[in-house]
Design an enzyme around this catalytic site. Structure first.
Site, PDB file in Angstrom:
ATOM      1  N   ASP A  26     -26.172  24.566   7.820  1.00 22.96           N
ATOM      2  CA  ASP A  26     -25.984  23.107   7.767  1.00 22.96           C
ATOM      3  C   ASP A  26     -24.655  22.739   8.421  1.00 22.96           C
ATOM      4  O   ASP A  26     -23.770  22.159   7.793  1.00 22.96           O
ATOM      5  CB  ASP A  26     -26.039  22.607   6.316  1.00 22.96           C
ATOM      6  N   ASP A  31     -20.110  26.977   8.999  1.00 28.66           N
ATOM      7  CA  ASP A  31     -21.354  27.473   9.607  1.00 28.66           C
ATOM      8  C   ASP A  31     -21.113  27.733  11.093  1.00 28.66           C
ATOM      9  O   ASP A  31     -21.510  28.769  11.637  1.00 28.66           O
ATOM     10  CB  ASP A  31     -22.476  26.442   9.482  1.00 28.66           C
ATOM     11  N   ASN A  55     -24.532  19.901   4.257  1.00 33.19           N
ATOM     12  CA  ASN A  55     -23.247  19.227   4.522  1.00 33.19           C
ATOM     13  C   ASN A  55     -23.441  17.788   5.002  1.00 33.19           C
ATOM     14  O   ASN A  55     -22.623  16.918   4.741  1.00 33.19           O
ATOM     15  CB  ASN A  55     -22.467  20.005   5.575  1.00 33.19           C
ATOM     16  N   THR A 139     -26.626  29.922   5.532  1.00 36.69           N
ATOM     17  CA  THR A 139     -25.253  29.522   5.180  1.00 36.69           C
ATOM     18  C   THR A 139     -25.217  28.070   4.694  1.00 36.69           C
ATOM     19  O   THR A 139     -24.169  27.423   4.743  1.00 36.69           O
ATOM     20  CB  THR A 139     -24.310  29.688   6.395  1.00 36.69           C
ATOM     21  N   PHE A 180     -21.791  24.509  -3.878  1.00 39.82           N
ATOM     22  CA  PHE A 180     -22.528  23.440  -3.192  1.00 39.82           C
ATOM     23  C   PHE A 180     -23.919  23.880  -2.720  1.00 39.82           C
ATOM     24  O   PHE A 180     -24.916  23.202  -3.007  1.00 39.82           O
ATOM     25  CB  PHE A 180     -21.696  22.954  -1.998  1.00 39.82           C
ATOM     26  N   ASN A 181     -24.022  24.971  -1.983  1.00 38.88           N
ATOM     27  CA  ASN A 181     -25.311  25.350  -1.384  1.00 38.88           C
ATOM     28  C   ASN A 181     -26.393  25.542  -2.446  1.00 38.88           C
ATOM     29  O   ASN A 181     -27.542  25.151  -2.264  1.00 38.88           O
ATOM     30  CB  ASN A 181     -25.175  26.638  -0.562  1.00 38.88           C
ATOM     31  N   HIS A 253     -16.036  30.133   4.398  1.00 38.09           N
ATOM     32  CA  HIS A 253     -17.078  30.691   3.539  1.00 38.09           C
ATOM     33  C   HIS A 253     -18.186  31.388   4.336  1.00 38.09           C
ATOM     34  O   HIS A 253     -18.523  32.541   4.096  1.00 38.09           O
ATOM     35  CB  HIS A 253     -17.746  29.559   2.737  1.00 38.09           C
ATOM     36  N   ASP A 254     -18.793  30.651   5.259  1.00 40.70           N
ATOM     37  CA  ASP A 254     -20.056  31.107   5.859  1.00 40.70           C
ATOM     38  C   ASP A 254     -19.890  32.346   6.731  1.00 40.70           C
ATOM     39  O   ASP A 254     -20.820  33.145   6.862  1.00 40.70           O
ATOM     40  CB  ASP A 254     -20.682  29.969   6.674  1.00 40.70           C
TER      41      ASP A 254
HETATM   42  O1  RIB Z   1     -19.647  25.857  -0.827  1.00 39.72           O
HETATM   43  C1  RIB Z   1     -19.423  26.204   0.527  1.00 39.72           C
HETATM   44  C2  RIB Z   1     -20.675  26.017   1.318  1.00 39.72           C
HETATM   45  O2  RIB Z   1     -21.071  24.652   1.294  1.00 39.72           O
HETATM   46  C3  RIB Z   1     -20.501  26.362   2.814  1.00 39.72           C
HETATM   47  O3  RIB Z   1     -21.716  26.867   3.306  1.00 39.72           O
HETATM   48  C4  RIB Z   1     -20.217  25.039   3.444  1.00 39.72           C
HETATM   49  O4  RIB Z   1     -20.632  24.983   4.818  1.00 39.72           O
HETATM   50  C5  RIB Z   1     -21.078  24.137   2.627  1.00 39.72           C
HETATM   51  O5  RIB Z   1     -22.399  24.215   3.146  1.00 39.72           O
HETATM   52 CA    CA Z   2     -22.730  25.854   5.250  1.00 39.10          CA
END
Ligand code: RIB
Ligand code: CA
Length: 324
Positions: A26, A31, A55, A139, A180-181, A253-254
């Protein structure tokens, strides 16, 4: 104590050919950086890219995916994901990634339009056509992967591994309990974690240690090519939100989900039985890890816990150098 490598990890050592992978994300600044890394590696062969709503809206993440692919010369099919999570309303992270979902450096227009089929259909097509099982690298929210498993259960055997960014055993980031994801589509995440497919989970436990500091942004920019300049710009934008929360750097993160495929030795983790909470008032979207092995259930995920940060930054510098 050095964590023993889990049996889930041994599969990485057993491959000599480039790993066929599907990137599902996203974009999203992190990403985008994960895709810069993936595209630069000879160990990986990208079969296709799929966008997911997370996102930003699916229209914006798909447009961003096309722009990133144009920037990187990634000439593989792109398919648009579902317009919303499987059974819930969307949640977007515009406070983190901006109005476009990828605010910051100018990017080229997409080289071509997404293919006519859905993300799940394109994933299924790639799985069917691949001579060997494929690694999926989600991701963003797991909506597309959940849909794939619901629509094409017979293709599960063609999915070798899922190396995902999502979840957090110790904590959340969008709520105290949920990352979040997973929060955006906990139902899809439950399907994935219960699928029996080997999973590497790059959760917040490790990704919030994958920090790129402002001095690293300059190191990346000094590589001196256009992609390096764009990645430095993405890092600067992504850092603004995190700096306001007191982070010393940008948690990319990704890119950890990709790192797990190419440099597992700079990571440590442990096999855990992980359940996804899909109900609840305070804990919806939590990834609950059985740390004390009280469930009696076998592990379903290799949960990453730590990363060699310097080696991770070196990896990103090496990645942007590829685009010289
Ligand atoms: O929590 C972090 C994740 O949420 C990452 O993948 C960031 O791109 C958002 O999608
Ligand atoms: Ca992401």
């Amino acid at each position: 104590m050095v964590e023993t490598r889990s049996n889930i990890q041994t599969f990485y050592a057993s491959t000599s050919q480039p790993l066929p992978i599907i990137l599902d994300g996203d974009p999203g600044h992190d990403d985008a950086i994960a895709w810069v890394l993936a595209r630069s590696r000879p160990e990986l062969r990208i079969l296709c890219v799929t966008s997911v709503c997370g996102n930003q809206t699916i229209e914006k993440t798909t447009y961003n995916a096309g722009r990133i692919m144009a920037l990187l010369g990634m000439d593989v099919p792109l398919a648009m994901g579902l317009p919303k999570p499987l059974f819930r309303d969307p949640i977007i992270a515009d406070t983190v990634h901006g109005k476009t979902g990828l605010d910051g450096p100018e990017l080229p227009e997409p080289m071509k339009s997404p293919v006519a089929c859905s993300a799940a259909e394109l994933m299924a097509q790639c799985l069917k056509e691949s001579d060997e099982p494929v690694v999926i690298v989600p991701t963003g929210p797991l909506t597309n992967v959940g849909a794939l498993l619901l629509l094409y259960p017979e293709l599960k055997s063609k999915i070798r591994h899922i190396s995902l960014m999502g979840g957090g055993i110790a904590r959340g980031n969008w709520t105290p309990a949920a990352e979040f994801n997973i929060l955006v589509d906990p139902d899809a995440a439950k399907i994935v974690f219960e699928s029996g497919i080997p999973i590497t989970m790059a959760g917040l436990d490790v990704t919030e240690r994958a920090l790129v500091y402002p001095e690293d942004f300059e190191r990346i920019r000094r590589v001196g090519n256009h992609v390096a300049s764009v990645v430095a710009g993405w890092l600067e934008f992504f850092y603004h939100f995190h700096q306001s929360l007191g982070y010393p750097g940008a948690p990319v993160h990704d890119a950890v989900a990709v790192t797990a495929l190419i440099r597992p030795e700079i990571l440590t983790g442990e096999d855990l039985y992980v359940q996804v909470e899909t109900k609840g008032v305070f804990c919806r979207g939590a990834t609950v890890g059985d740390l004390n092995k009280v469930s009696g259930k076998p592990p379903n995920a290799y949960c990453l816990k730590d990363i060699n940060r310097n080696a991770f930054v070196d990896l990103l510098v090496e990645a942007v150098t590829y685009y010289g």
